[in-house]
Design an enzyme around this catalytic site. Structure first.
Site, short mmCIF file in Angstrom:
data_model
loop_
_atom_site.label_atom_id
_atom_site.label_comp_id
_atom_site.label_asym_id
_atom_site.label_seq_id
_atom_site.Cartn_x
_atom_site.Cartn_y
_atom_site.Cartn_z
N HIS A 69 0.88 -1.14 0.17
CA HIS A 69 0.14 -0.12 0.84
C HIS A 69 0.89 1.51 -0.22
O HIS A 69 2.44 1.56 0.52
CB HIS A 69 -1.03 0.31 1.71
CG HIS A 69 -2.35 -1.35 1.65
ND1 HIS A 69 -1.54 -2.10 2.44
CD2 HIS A 69 -3.09 -1.29 1.47
CE1 HIS A 69 -2.82 -3.17 2.62
NE2 HIS A 69 -3.69 -1.63 1.87
N ASP A 72 2.20 1.91 3.35
CA ASP A 72 2.90 1.48 3.75
C ASP A 72 4.45 1.64 3.59
O ASP A 72 5.80 1.17 4.65
CB ASP A 72 3.43 -0.51 3.04
CG ASP A 72 1.68 -1.14 3.24
OD1 ASP A 72 0.71 -0.52 4.75
OD2 ASP A 72 1.04 -1.66 3.16
N GLU A 200 -10.69 -6.47 -5.37
CA GLU A 200 -10.92 -7.38 -4.10
C GLU A 200 -11.90 -7.67 -2.90
O GLU A 200 -12.25 -6.57 -1.66
CB GLU A 200 -9.87 -7.20 -3.38
CG GLU A 200 -8.70 -8.61 -1.75
CD GLU A 200 -8.07 -8.11 -1.39
OE1 GLU A 200 -7.41 -7.64 -1.87
OE2 GLU A 200 -8.12 -8.56 -0.40
N GLU A 236 -9.50 -13.38 -2.02
CA GLU A 236 -8.88 -14.33 -1.01
C GLU A 236 -9.73 -15.26 -0.37
O GLU A 236 -10.28 -14.81 -0.02
CB GLU A 236 -8.55 -12.51 0.62
CG GLU A 236 -8.01 -13.22 1.47
CD GLU A 236 -7.41 -11.34 2.02
OE1 GLU A 236 -6.92 -10.82 1.37
OE2 GLU A 236 -7.84 -11.49 2.93
N HIS A 239 -11.81 -14.05 2.79
CA HIS A 239 -12.70 -12.77 2.36
C HIS A 239 -13.53 -14.24 2.04
O HIS A 239 -15.00 -13.52 1.98
CB HIS A 239 -12.53 -12.14 1.06
CG HIS A 239 -11.22 -11.93 1.69
ND1 HIS A 239 -11.73 -10.09 1.08
CD2 HIS A 239 -10.35 -11.56 2.89
CE1 HIS A 239 -9.91 -9.25 1.66
NE2 HIS A 239 -9.79 -10.00 2.82
N ASP A 264 -5.02 -13.31 -3.05
CA ASP A 264 -4.51 -13.38 -1.59
C ASP A 264 -4.48 -14.50 -0.66
O ASP A 264 -5.81 -14.58 -0.55
CB ASP A 264 -5.15 -11.61 -0.74
CG ASP A 264 -4.76 -10.65 -1.21
OD1 ASP A 264 -3.38 -10.64 -2.41
OD2 ASP A 264 -5.18 -9.63 -0.76
C1 GLO Z 1 -8.18 -6.58 4.22
C2 GLO Z 1 -7.48 -6.53 2.78
C3 GLO Z 1 -6.20 -5.99 2.38
C4 GLO Z 1 -6.21 -6.09 0.87
C5 GLO Z 1 -5.34 -4.44 1.06
C6 GLO Z 1 -4.44 -4.54 -0.52
O1 GLO Z 1 -9.09 -7.26 4.80
O2 GLO Z 1 -7.25 -7.90 2.56
O3 GLO Z 1 -5.42 -6.62 3.06
O4 GLO Z 1 -5.65 -7.08 0.46
O5 GLO Z 1 -5.62 -3.72 1.45
O6 GLO Z 1 -5.49 -4.66 -1.56
NI NI Z 2 -6.10 -9.12 1.07
NI NI Z 3 -8.26 -9.47 4.19
#
Ligand code: GLO
Ligand code: NI
Ligand code: NI
Length: 407
Positions: A69, A72, A200, A236, A239, A264
């Site tokens: 990010h 970061d 995402e 992810e 998620h 992810d």
């Molecule tokens: C949070 C997300 C977060 C994203 C990151 C990149 O739950 O998984 O970690 O992956 O902000 O977009």
């Molecule tokens: Ni993520």
């Molecule tokens: Ni996440």
């Protein structure tokens, strides 16, 4: 499948889970301040040291890619202008490290959820001023992506959602998000750098309800706003679980829409209903996921980003290294199993047989080639008197076949 493991598994290290991560949670303060900078106190000097440490970890792990990010890598400073300047300086440093090591950028993203200005969302905020700030972060993010030759650019809708529909105009907010993504596409075109944009999906947390709920919801959004040429999905594991799906389900939905972009990698916890971001160790789940990925022809240009963190009790540097090794091993075993599932053609045969009535009968063929009408089908059914032959799926047996492939 004619490819080496290295060609199939493109791993990426996440800056926020390795360098920025400090072990704090809503109940406790940091357990692991990783002071990579020895005695530096200037935030920019620390930021430089952190980049060095990040690349050192990646080299030790043999990582091919990384993700980060904007917040970061560089301090936000006191204004967006300062933030831009800090980002420029650190981006140059990252570029040097990339040239030196050959490690590549999978994707970068803008954190538009931590700063208090985004408490009501970024592209779905109620304030045009906040919307403009989000635009400023994305413009810089795309400039950085161009400089570092990013393959993807990720949008996780951090606070794009709502707490109550009584004070929310959902249609208005979704329109604004659609507009926002078009602005990003237009800008990317104007600078001649068009990475594959990725949404995402996540159903909840931090908002009660997030607009990019799951893969299917995100696809409906992308279609409604005519964005499917530019956007795919970054899925992810944790998620998917939060949305009440398995990971393989989300991957299958995405590839059905030709929108499987990147992943992810992590896993949740069977007992906890939030995004615990644990390292992937469940070989069965990941084998099923890898099966979907291989059926998709791999992830291209995407990769496997470890959006996973060590527990706050597991604070030694060694733990961070071992955790990533465990995750990579899990994916490697999953790849082997999934590749065997495909190369065997056994399951393929089962699927083929399951739909044979569509492929091997005149009735089925008429449905697939479009010559059937509702009336021709109804007449056929009436002629047969509504009788159909019942055939067992042998479901339990089919499910047990998976055990033969687990590595
Ligand atoms: C949070 C997300 C977060 C994203 C990151 C990149 O739950 O998984 O970690 O992956 O902000 O977009
Ligand atoms: Ni993520
Ligand atoms: Ni996440």
């Amino acid at each position: 499948l004619g490819k080496t493991m290295k060609e199939q598994l493109h791993f990426a290290l996440a800056f926020w889970h390795t360098i920025t991560m400090d072990g704090s949670d809503p109940f406790g303060t940091p357990t692991m301040i990783r002071d990579f900078s020895t005695d530096a106190s200037d935030p920019m000097e620390i930021a430089h040291h952190r980049v060095d440490a990040f690349f050192e970890i990646m080299q030790k792990l043999g990582m091919e890619y990384f993700c980060f990010h904007d917040v970061d890598i560089a301090p936000e400073g006191n204004s967006l202008k300062e933030f831009y300047a800090n980002l420029d300086e650190i981006t140059d440093h990252i570029k040097e490290k990339m040239d030196e090591t050959g490690i590549k950028l999978l994707w970068n993203t803008a954190n538009m959820f931590s700063n208090p200005r985004y408490m009501n969302g970024a592209s779905t905020t109620n304030s045009a001023e906040v919307y403009a700030c989000a635009a400023a972060q994305i413009r810089k993010g795309l400039d950085i992506s161009k400089k570092l030759n990013g393959k993807n650019y990720v949008f996780w809708g951090g606070r794009e959602g709502y707490e109550s529909l009584l004070n929310t105009d959902m249609g208005f907010e979704l329109d604004n998000m659609g507009r926002f993504f078009h602005l990003a596409v237009d800008y990317a075109k104007s600078i001649n750098h068009l990475p594959v944009f990725l949404i995402e999906p996540k159903p909840k947390e931090p908002m009660k309800h997030q607009y990019d709920f799951d893969a299917a919801t995100a696809m409906a959004f992308l279609q409604k706003y005519d964005l499917t040429d530019y956007f795919k999905l970054n899925l992810e594991t944790n998620h998917a679980w939060l949305a009440g799906h398995t990971f393989e389900h989300e991957l299958n939905v995405a590839r059905t829409y030709n929108a499987l972009g990147s992943i992810d990698a992590n896993q949740g916890d069977y007992l906890l209903g939030w995004d615990t971001d644990e390292f992937p160790t469940l070989v069965v789940d990941i084998t099923l996921a890898m099966y979907q990925i291989l059926k998709n022809g791999g992830l291209n240009p995407g990769g496997i980003n470890f959006d996973a963190k060590v527990r706050r009790t597991s604070f030694e540097m060694e733990d961070l290294i071992l955790a990533h090794i465990a995750g990579m091993d899990t994916y490697a075993r999953a790849l082997k199993g999934a590749a065997a599932m495909i190369e065997d053609h056994y399951l393929e045969g089962i699927v083929e047989k399951r739909y044979e009535s569509f492929h091997n009968t005149d009735l089925g063929k008429s449905i697939l080639d479009g010559s059937a009408t509702l009336t021709s089908l109804a007449d056929h059914a009436l002629e047969e008197g509504g009788k159909v032959e019942l055939k067992s799926n042998h479901l339990e047996y089919v499910k047990s076949v998976l055990n033969d492939y687990l590595v």
